[in-house]
Design a protein around this motif. Structure first.
Motif, PDB file in Angstrom:
ATOM      1  N   LEU A   1     -12.896 -16.733 -31.417  1.00 30.35           N
ATOM      2  CA  LEU A   1     -13.234 -18.069 -31.103  1.00 30.35           C
ATOM      3  C   LEU A   1     -14.333 -18.663 -32.062  1.00 30.35           C
ATOM      4  CD1 LEU A   1     -13.278 -18.361 -27.177  1.00 30.35           C
ATOM      5  CD2 LEU A   1     -11.670 -19.654 -28.773  1.00 30.35           C
ATOM      6  N   ALA A   2     -15.044 -17.602 -32.567  1.00 32.52           N
ATOM      7  CA  ALA A   2     -16.391 -17.916 -33.386  1.00 32.52           C
ATOM      8  C   ALA A   2     -15.989 -17.906 -34.893  1.00 32.52           C
ATOM      9  CB  ALA A   2     -17.450 -16.873 -33.097  1.00 32.52           C
TER      10      ALA A   2
ATOM     11  N   TYR B   1     -11.459 -23.987 -41.790  1.00 34.28           N
ATOM     12  CA  TYR B   1     -12.319 -23.679 -40.548  1.00 34.28           C
ATOM     13  C   TYR B   1     -11.557 -24.055 -39.448  1.00 34.28           C
ATOM     14  CZ  TYR B   1     -13.888 -28.446 -40.727  1.00 34.28           C
ATOM     15  OH  TYR B   1     -14.074 -29.979 -40.688  1.00 34.28           O
ATOM     16  N   ARG B   2     -11.701 -23.707 -38.292  1.00 40.19           N
ATOM     17  CA  ARG B   2     -10.864 -24.024 -37.266  1.00 40.19           C
ATOM     18  C   ARG B   2     -11.556 -24.590 -36.217  1.00 40.19           C
ATOM     19  NH1 ARG B   2      -7.325 -19.320 -35.581  1.00 40.19           N
ATOM     20  NH2 ARG B   2      -7.804 -19.760 -33.468  1.00 40.19           N
ATOM     21  N   ARG B   3     -11.222 -25.417 -35.251  1.00 39.04           N
ATOM     22  CA  ARG B   3     -11.624 -26.101 -34.094  1.00 39.04           C
ATOM     23  C   ARG B   3     -10.628 -25.767 -32.836  1.00 39.04           C
ATOM     24  NH1 ARG B   3     -13.625 -32.011 -36.226  1.00 39.04           N
ATOM     25  NH2 ARG B   3     -15.610 -31.424 -37.405  1.00 39.04           N
ATOM     26  N   THR B   4     -11.275 -25.239 -31.876  1.00 41.23           N
ATOM     27  CA  THR B   4     -10.417 -24.791 -30.806  1.00 41.23           C
ATOM     28  C   THR B   4     -10.121 -25.912 -29.855  1.00 41.23           C
ATOM     29  OG1 THR B   4     -11.237 -22.582 -30.725  1.00 41.23           O
ATOM     30  CG2 THR B   4     -10.173 -23.268 -28.990  1.00 41.23           C
ATOM     31  N   LEU B   5      -8.809 -26.180 -29.487  1.00 40.67           N
ATOM     32  CA  LEU B   5      -8.657 -27.220 -28.557  1.00 40.67           C
ATOM     33  C   LEU B   5      -8.482 -26.373 -27.280  1.00 40.67           C
ATOM     34  CD1 LEU B   5      -5.720 -28.950 -30.561  1.00 40.67           C
ATOM     35  CD2 LEU B   5      -8.199 -29.488 -30.510  1.00 40.67           C
TER      36      LEU B   5
ATOM     37  N   SER C   1     -11.125 -17.580 -39.389  1.00 33.07           N
ATOM     38  CA  SER C   1      -9.769 -16.950 -39.744  1.00 33.07           C
ATOM     39  C   SER C   1      -9.392 -15.862 -38.593  1.00 33.07           C
ATOM     40  CB  SER C   1      -9.522 -16.399 -41.076  1.00 33.07           C
ATOM     41  OG  SER C   1      -8.364 -15.620 -41.181  1.00 33.07           O
ATOM     42  N   ALA C   2      -8.434 -16.309 -37.650  1.00 34.56           N
ATOM     43  CA  ALA C   2      -8.135 -15.263 -36.603  1.00 34.56           C
ATOM     44  C   ALA C   2      -7.688 -14.055 -37.330  1.00 34.56           C
ATOM     45  CB  ALA C   2      -7.001 -15.946 -35.798  1.00 34.56           C
ATOM     46  N   THR C   3      -6.774 -14.153 -38.559  1.00 30.68           N
ATOM     47  CA  THR C   3      -6.239 -13.002 -39.223  1.00 30.68           C
ATOM     48  C   THR C   3      -7.219 -12.333 -39.906  1.00 30.68           C
ATOM     49  OG1 THR C   3      -4.414 -14.524 -39.840  1.00 30.68           O
ATOM     50  CG2 THR C   3      -4.585 -12.459 -41.262  1.00 30.68           C
ATOM     51  N   LEU C   4      -8.188 -12.691 -40.455  1.00 32.21           N
ATOM     52  CA  LEU C   4      -9.258 -11.637 -40.706  1.00 32.21           C
ATOM     53  C   LEU C   4     -10.088 -11.083 -39.772  1.00 32.21           C
ATOM     54  CD1 LEU C   4     -10.637 -13.680 -43.935  1.00 32.21           C
ATOM     55  CD2 LEU C   4      -8.868 -12.063 -43.923  1.00 32.21           C
ATOM     56  N   THR C   5      -9.992 -11.635 -38.471  1.00 36.96           N
ATOM     57  CA  THR C   5     -10.937 -11.172 -37.282  1.00 36.96           C
ATOM     58  C   THR C   5      -9.887 -10.142 -36.920  1.00 36.96           C
ATOM     59  OG1 THR C   5     -11.728 -13.338 -36.769  1.00 36.96           O
ATOM     60  CG2 THR C   5     -11.895 -11.600 -35.234  1.00 36.96           C
ATOM     61  N   LEU C   6      -8.634 -10.064 -37.036  1.00 40.44           N
ATOM     62  CA  LEU C   6      -7.875  -9.105 -36.294  1.00 40.44           C
ATOM     63  C   LEU C   6      -7.903  -8.065 -37.174  1.00 40.44           C
ATOM     64  CD1 LEU C   6      -4.687 -11.330 -34.952  1.00 40.44           C
ATOM     65  CD2 LEU C   6      -6.273 -10.255 -33.724  1.00 40.44           C
ATOM     66  N   GLU C   7      -7.788  -8.177 -38.509  1.00 41.97           N
ATOM     67  CA  GLU C   7      -7.984  -7.069 -39.356  1.00 41.97           C
ATOM     68  C   GLU C   7      -9.139  -6.230 -39.326  1.00 41.97           C
ATOM     69  OE1 GLU C   7      -7.350  -7.778 -44.059  1.00 41.97           O
ATOM     70  OE2 GLU C   7      -5.279  -7.758 -43.016  1.00 41.97           O
TER      71      GLU C   7
END
Length: 231
Positions: free
Chosen positions: A55-56, A158-162, A59-65
């Protein structure tokens, strides 16, 4: 009858032995979290940690990596995407509004499973506006299994969570108040469901232009590493 080197039975027997050894190895490598209070508390903390990290992040992909590397889940901690071809979902009017496109603007759909090694970490539905990506990015997304987050990195997104929802918790609601009984310890492994939590987010370019909406369902493979040692 005396068996000779040309008789097929020894090679078949060797094949069966190799198969049995392989099965034993995979069984030994299986990750099992004990079903007790300490283990449930650890799982709760880990799920909340990776949930908050994603959430913070941009990039979700890089966070998972990074999660994969930090927990030594693969000799090569690299997230790869398995593209599920032949699956289509039309963007809704609400999604088009969030992406700020007209009713006739092309929107492509992509469904992938994200893996680290053999561990399924996430399943994702992605609707994106191809005209807001470069030709090279569209080629990667059309022709390869490159994760979406890596393909669009040059956009500095960047991402904004819905929306963010918890799909499962190892501890009951209000467990910390002492008013709800805790699950009794079991001799078996903790039964982890397939899906742990879910996010829906819109991705923007560094120029604040929306170009993608993603729905991510995070999987129990996030916990495919040995539990911490008992203290």
């Amino acid at each position: 009858m005396r068996l000779t080197a040309k008789h097929p039975l020894p090679s078949f027997t060797a094949w069966i032995a190799a198969l049995a050894a392989s099965s034993s190895l995979h069984a030994a490598d299986a990750i099992a979290w004990p079903d007790n209070y300490q283990s449930r508390l650890q799982v709760q903390a880990l799920v909340q940690t990776i949930n908050a990290n994603i959430l913070a992040s941009t990039s979700a992909t890089l966070t998972l990596e990074k999660w994969c590397a930090d927990h030594a889940m693969s000799a090569t901690p690299k997230v790869t995407a398995h593209l599920l071809r032949g699956v289509t979902k039309t963007a809704s009017a609400e999604q088009r509004a969030r992406l700020q496109v007209a009713a006739d603007t092309p929107i492509r759909y992509r469904r992938v499973q994200l893996y680290c090694g053999g561990h399924l970490l996430s399943e994702a539905d992605n609707w994106y506006v191809p005209e807001r990506l470069t030709p090279a990015m569209n080629r990667l997304l059309d022709e390869t299994d490159t994760p979406f987050g890596k393909a669009v990195l040059p956009l500095a997104p960047y991402r904004r969570t819905l929306a963010a929802s918890t799909l499962w918790s190892p501890l009951p609601d209000k467990w910390e108040t002492g008013q709800v009984p805790l699950p009794a310890a079991q001799a078996t492994a903790l039964d982890l469901p397939s899906a742990l939590f879910e996010h829906t987010a819109v991705l923007y370019t560094s120029a604040h232009l929306p170009f993608s909406e993603v729905r991510e369902t995070y999987q129990r493979g996030l916990l495919d590493f040995p539990p911490p040692p008992a203290r």
